[in-house]
Enzyme design. Structure first.
Site, short mmCIF file in Angstrom:
data_model
loop_
_atom_site.label_atom_id
_atom_site.label_comp_id
_atom_site.label_asym_id
_atom_site.label_seq_id
_atom_site.Cartn_x
_atom_site.Cartn_y
_atom_site.Cartn_z
N GLY A 293 0.81 -1.21 0.00
CA GLY A 293 0.00 0.00 0.00
C GLY A 293 0.84 1.26 0.00
O GLY A 293 2.08 1.21 0.08
N ASP A 294 0.18 2.39 -0.18
CA ASP A 294 0.81 3.72 -0.15
C ASP A 294 1.89 3.88 -1.22
O ASP A 294 2.86 4.63 -1.04
CB ASP A 294 1.41 4.01 1.24
CG ASP A 294 0.37 3.92 2.33
OD1 ASP A 294 -0.80 4.22 2.05
OD2 ASP A 294 0.73 3.53 3.46
N LYS B 285 -0.74 5.49 -5.53
CA LYS B 285 -1.84 5.21 -6.47
C LYS B 285 -2.68 6.46 -6.73
O LYS B 285 -3.03 6.75 -7.87
CB LYS B 285 -2.74 4.09 -5.89
CG LYS B 285 -2.01 2.77 -5.66
CD LYS B 285 -2.88 1.75 -4.98
CE LYS B 285 -3.23 2.06 -3.54
NZ LYS B 285 -2.11 2.05 -2.58
N GLY C 78 -5.77 5.79 2.18
CA GLY C 78 -5.51 7.23 2.16
C GLY C 78 -4.78 7.52 0.88
O GLY C 78 -3.63 7.10 0.72
N HIS C 79 -5.45 8.13 -0.08
CA HIS C 79 -4.84 8.38 -1.40
C HIS C 79 -4.57 9.88 -1.53
O HIS C 79 -5.49 10.69 -1.50
CB HIS C 79 -5.78 7.87 -2.50
CG HIS C 79 -5.96 6.38 -2.47
ND1 HIS C 79 -6.82 5.70 -3.27
CD2 HIS C 79 -5.33 5.44 -1.72
CE1 HIS C 79 -6.74 4.40 -3.01
NE2 HIS C 79 -5.85 4.22 -2.07
N GLN D 20 -5.02 -0.22 -1.07
CA GLN D 20 -4.02 -1.09 -0.43
C GLN D 20 -3.02 -1.59 -1.48
O GLN D 20 -2.79 -0.91 -2.46
CB GLN D 20 -4.68 -2.25 0.34
CG GLN D 20 -5.44 -1.84 1.59
CD GLN D 20 -6.80 -1.24 1.34
OE1 GLN D 20 -7.62 -1.82 0.68
NE2 GLN D 20 -7.05 -0.06 1.88
N THR E 71 -3.76 7.96 6.43
CA THR E 71 -5.02 7.74 7.15
C THR E 71 -4.83 7.79 8.65
O THR E 71 -5.61 8.40 9.37
CB THR E 71 -5.62 6.37 6.73
OG1 THR E 71 -5.96 6.46 5.36
CG2 THR E 71 -6.86 6.01 7.53
#
Ligand code: GDP
Ligand code: IMO
Ligand code: MG
Length: 421
Positions: A12-13, A16, A40-41, A222, A298
């Site tokens: 993740g992170d 994206k 959290g994008h 994710q 996040t």
């Protein structure tokens, strides 16, 4: 018309949100297919940073339609906060944001159950974002969940009360004194906000759009190594984060998937517990975390940092059918003495280049190849042609190992800091 998929290849992170925002100009529809407010994008443009949790990352473009798909879980409280923030920026949402009737709702008690489950696990906790993700997907597969389409039913409050009563019976004494009244008040305010949006059968909508030749991008949350089936179980999230998740989370037929964009960082990070073979515990890890500002979008938690992991990336590329790679945060590696690339693992005395079932620190030892680093600041690069030769060598090496083209190199958080190859 086929549907392209964009997803993370690590934990993740990967960046994206930034790339979806950059690509949206080429698409008519952006559709989120799984996860929820655990995501959290982050997007940055015109000097402003935006963090999205539930809403797809194409929302800042005037033309694109954004869909929250059936595979997503929605917390009405967080959804309302996101909408309020976007309204302040005068982003026109009413016609641009559509919600699947089949998306499941996160109840306040799902979050309490998440906290209770983590507490019960003690030292072996998952490190969940405490957003109620696991319990909500459990109610989905247990066939107890409430969905967006249920909100308009006269039975909605009754079904809500029944589910809350079931949750209360599951909670132990530690968690019985929660203030449900105030949580419920906020939750039902969020339900009113959800009501004000158009609820659709998103699979039909997307099938029609495909027939009309519309360009669709499915946005993942994710990363592959957090996938419920293929991630580092049990230290994973509760949904299918892989490209197959776009089929189940939006109703896209497998033979209608076009490009699969695999996003990865030029190094690795992980937030929460679980194995991380190339994790760094020294000043290099500290340096990467500091320069890369590696704190969760996040939860604000510090992300663990480490070197890039080729066996893990090969695994992710194979599972997702990645057609194009995008490498993020290359700028963070400037000024290192050298760069280490994990090319293999030592496992039971053998060299392997795949992720084994028990990929923990005790069973596998990463084997590294050292590459030269660069001193130049990359954040102002306007073309990959002007990149330092060591960066070009790094990209060429990865591309050869991964047997997949790297078509984008990102050199900063802003939309404009994106180099095409
Ligand atoms: P996501 O969950 O995959 O959308 O990624 P996050 O937004 O959680 O984390 C990525 C972080 O890296 C965010 O703070 C982005 O603004 C930032 N970011 C994205 N691309 C780059 C890049 O190329 N360089 C740097 N320095 N930061 C980046
Ligand atoms: P984006 O979309 C990074 C991690 C949590 C925890 C595990 C399970 O921003 O890349 P959960 O709340 O899902 O039950 O937590 O998964 N996790 C993420 N890590 N990025 C995310 O999303 C994540 N969503 C969940 O830290 O280890
Ligand atoms: Mg994130």
């Amino acid at each position: 018309m086929s549907v392209d998929v964009l997803l993370g290849l690590q934990w993740g992170d990967e960046g994206k949100g930034k790339i979806v925002d950059v690509l949206t100009q080429d698409y008519d529809i952006i559709a989120r297919f799984q996860g929820g407010p655990n995501a959290g994008h982050t997007l940055e443009f015109d000097g402003i940073k935006h963090v999205l949790h539930t809403i797809p990352s194409g929302i800042f473009h005037k033309k694109a339609i954004n869909i929250v798909g059936n595979g997503v879980v929605i917390d009405p409280i967080i959804f309302k906060k996101e909408i309020d923030a976007l309204n302040k920026l005068e982003v026109d949402l009413t016609k641009k944001l559509l919600l699947s009737k089949k998306a499941h709702l996160i109840l306040p008690t799902h979050k309490i159950l998440d906290a209770a489950s983590e507490k019960a696990k003690g030292k072996s906790k998952i490190g969940s974002t405490l957003k109620g993700i696991g319990p909500t997907y459990m109610d989905k597969t247990g066939r107890n969940g409430l969905r967006v389409g249920d909100i308009s039913s006269s039975e909605f409050k009754n079904r809500y009360d029944k589910l809350v009563a079931k949750h209360s019976r599951m909670l132990d004494n530690d968690f019985m004194d929660f203030d449900l009244d105030s949580l419920e008040k906020e939750w039902f305010e969020g339900i009113e906000v959800l009501k004000s949006f158009t609820h659709i059968d998103s699979e039909h909508y997307l099938h029609q759009a495909q027939k009309e030749g519309k360009k669709i991008l499915a946005e993942g949350a994710q990363g592959t190594l957090l996938d419920i089936d293929f991630g580092s179980y049990p230290f994973v999230t509760s949904s299918n984060t892989i490209s197959a998740g776009a089929c189940t989370g939006l109703g896209i037929a497998p033979n209608k998937i076009g490009d699969v964009f695999g996003i990865f960082k030029a190094y690795c990070t992980r937030v929460g517990s679980g194995p991380f073979p190339t994790e760094l515990f020294d000043e290099v890890g500290e340096f990467i975390g500091k320069v890369g500002n590696e704190f969760g979008a996040t939860t604000g938690r510090k992300r663990r940092c480490g070197w890039i992991d080729i066996p893990a990336l090969k695994y992710a590329i194979a599972i997702n059918g990645v057609t194009k790679l995008m490498m993020m945060k290359a700028d963070v590696l400037s000024n290192l003495v050298n760069i280490q690339v994990c090319t293999h693992y030592k496992y039971n005395g053998e060299l392997i280049d795949y992720l084994p079932f028990d990929a923990s620190e005790d069973t596998i030892e990463p084997v590294y190849k050292e590459l030269a680093a660069w001193k130049e600041d990359l954040t102002k690069l306007s073309s990959i042609d002007n990149a330092p030769s060591q960066l070009i060598d790094y990209i060429d090496f990865l591309e050869k190992e991964l047997e997949t083209p790297i078509v984008v190199v990102s050199v900063g958080p802003d939309r404009t800091q994106t180099l095409n190859r």
